[in-house]
Design a protein around this motif. Sequence first.
Motif, mmCIF file in Angstrom:
data_model
loop_
_atom_site.group_PDB
_atom_site.id
_atom_site.type_symbol
_atom_site.label_atom_id
_atom_site.label_comp_id
_atom_site.label_asym_id
_atom_site.label_seq_id
_atom_site.Cartn_x
_atom_site.Cartn_y
_atom_site.Cartn_z
ATOM 1 N N LEU A 32 3.336 57.890 69.888
ATOM 2 C CA LEU A 32 4.062 59.159 69.776
ATOM 3 C C LEU A 32 4.298 59.785 71.147
ATOM 4 O O LEU A 32 5.371 60.347 71.410
ATOM 5 C CB LEU A 32 3.288 60.130 68.887
ATOM 6 N N ALA A 33 3.298 59.681 72.025
ATOM 7 C CA ALA A 33 3.437 60.257 73.364
ATOM 8 C C ALA A 33 4.593 59.621 74.132
ATOM 9 O O ALA A 33 5.253 60.289 74.944
ATOM 10 C CB ALA A 33 2.132 60.099 74.138
ATOM 11 N N LYS A 34 4.865 58.353 73.869
ATOM 12 C CA LYS A 34 5.973 57.672 74.550
ATOM 13 C C LYS A 34 7.331 58.250 74.161
ATOM 14 O O LYS A 34 8.312 58.063 74.883
ATOM 15 C CB LYS A 34 5.935 56.181 74.226
ATOM 16 N N ARG B 63 11.093 67.910 77.577
ATOM 17 C CA ARG B 63 9.665 67.575 77.527
ATOM 18 C C ARG B 63 8.878 68.641 76.785
ATOM 19 O O ARG B 63 7.979 68.330 75.994
ATOM 20 C CB ARG B 63 9.130 67.411 78.951
ATOM 21 N N MET B 64 9.200 69.895 77.035
ATOM 22 C CA MET B 64 8.513 70.978 76.338
ATOM 23 C C MET B 64 8.767 70.907 74.833
ATOM 24 O O MET B 64 7.822 70.977 74.027
ATOM 25 C CB MET B 64 8.957 72.341 76.872
ATOM 26 N N LEU C 51 6.742 69.469 69.312
ATOM 27 C CA LEU C 51 7.027 68.833 68.027
ATOM 28 C C LEU C 51 6.108 67.661 67.739
ATOM 29 O O LEU C 51 5.697 67.458 66.587
ATOM 30 C CB LEU C 51 8.492 68.396 67.982
ATOM 31 N N VAL C 52 5.761 66.887 68.751
ATOM 32 C CA VAL C 52 4.808 65.798 68.539
ATOM 33 C C VAL C 52 3.450 66.373 68.139
ATOM 34 O O VAL C 52 2.809 65.890 67.197
ATOM 35 C CB VAL C 52 4.686 64.926 69.806
ATOM 36 N N SER C 53 3.016 67.416 68.820
ATOM 37 C CA SER C 53 1.749 68.065 68.452
ATOM 38 C C SER C 53 1.807 68.602 67.031
ATOM 39 O O SER C 53 0.850 68.478 66.257
ATOM 40 C CB SER C 53 1.439 69.195 69.431
ATOM 41 N N GLY C 54 2.950 69.194 66.663
ATOM 42 C CA GLY C 54 3.105 69.714 65.313
ATOM 43 C C GLY C 54 3.082 68.631 64.253
ATOM 44 O O GLY C 54 2.483 68.799 63.186
ATOM 45 N N LEU C 55 3.726 67.506 64.530
ATOM 46 C CA LEU C 55 3.729 66.400 63.577
ATOM 47 C C LEU C 55 2.320 65.855 63.350
ATOM 48 O O LEU C 55 1.948 65.522 62.221
ATOM 49 C CB LEU C 55 4.639 65.276 64.065
ATOM 50 N N ILE C 56 1.554 65.757 64.414
ATOM 51 C CA ILE C 56 0.180 65.279 64.276
ATOM 52 C C ILE C 56 -0.623 66.243 63.402
ATOM 53 O O ILE C 56 -1.400 65.818 62.540
ATOM 54 C CB ILE C 56 -0.469 65.114 65.663
ATOM 55 N N LEU D 156 11.795 62.558 65.396
ATOM 56 C CA LEU D 156 10.412 62.208 65.708
ATOM 57 C C LEU D 156 9.616 61.883 64.448
ATOM 58 O O LEU D 156 8.719 61.022 64.483
ATOM 59 C CB LEU D 156 9.751 63.356 66.469
ATOM 60 N N ALA D 157 9.930 62.544 63.342
ATOM 61 C CA ALA D 157 9.227 62.280 62.089
ATOM 62 C C ALA D 157 9.468 60.844 61.611
ATOM 63 O O ALA D 157 8.569 60.197 61.055
ATOM 64 C CB ALA D 157 9.648 63.268 61.016
ATOM 65 N N LYS D 158 10.669 60.329 61.825
ATOM 66 C CA LYS D 158 10.958 58.939 61.460
ATOM 67 C C LYS D 158 10.131 57.969 62.294
ATOM 68 O O LYS D 158 9.613 56.971 61.798
ATOM 69 C CB LYS D 158 12.447 58.659 61.630
ATOM 70 N N VAL D 159 10.008 58.272 63.572
ATOM 71 C CA VAL D 159 9.195 57.438 64.457
ATOM 72 C C VAL D 159 7.729 57.506 64.041
ATOM 73 O O VAL D 159 7.028 56.478 63.966
ATOM 74 C CB VAL D 159 9.353 57.880 65.921
#
Length: 204
Positions: free
Chosen positions: A105-107, A116-117, A122-127, A185-188
Amino acid sequence: MGIPLTSKNLNKTIKWLAQPTSLAWLQQAVENPLVVLIDHAHCERKAAGVAIQLMFRYPCEPGLAEALSPLAREELEHFERVISLIKSKGQSLKLLPAPPYGAALAKEIRKGEPERMLDSFLVSGLIEARSHERMSLLAIHSLEEELRQLYTDLLASEARHFCIYWRLAEERFGRDVTVCRLEELAKVESAILQSLHPEPRMHS
């Protein structure tokens, strides 16, 4: 005793997650409660670290510290509670090989600003959203009452943490941009979880 494990008992309506957690993951987690608990402790510690890292990365961003400092404290409180439960079982925190979930996910976080922000939020939120979904399953299906109670108690916080990251993104980038990127990002995120990690983890 937890509710019998069947696909009908899986939550298929978690908002923003492209796919629900698999029955295979739930079976794996229920059969290995202590390993998942130890991994959960690491997840809480890492979540606190991410919030603190964002505050250091954007020290002058209006409203960011006010939102993320309480979140980081709460994650550490959860970490302490999980550690206490692990110790009550005669065990201690130990290192576990990490599944590919977090690194993959970080990638997806873009390098240039302000992308980046946005992606970091959003990655943090998805987790957090995935954690909420899986804790809700463990709150129902875990075989030990104290584990069911632990995961039940943490559900509201996990949902609130997703909302904090969502709000931080939406306030800065607008709803349309936020929703569009979150759906990508959710699909990934779901694709990463298609192959079950051979060892039980909270995000495997």
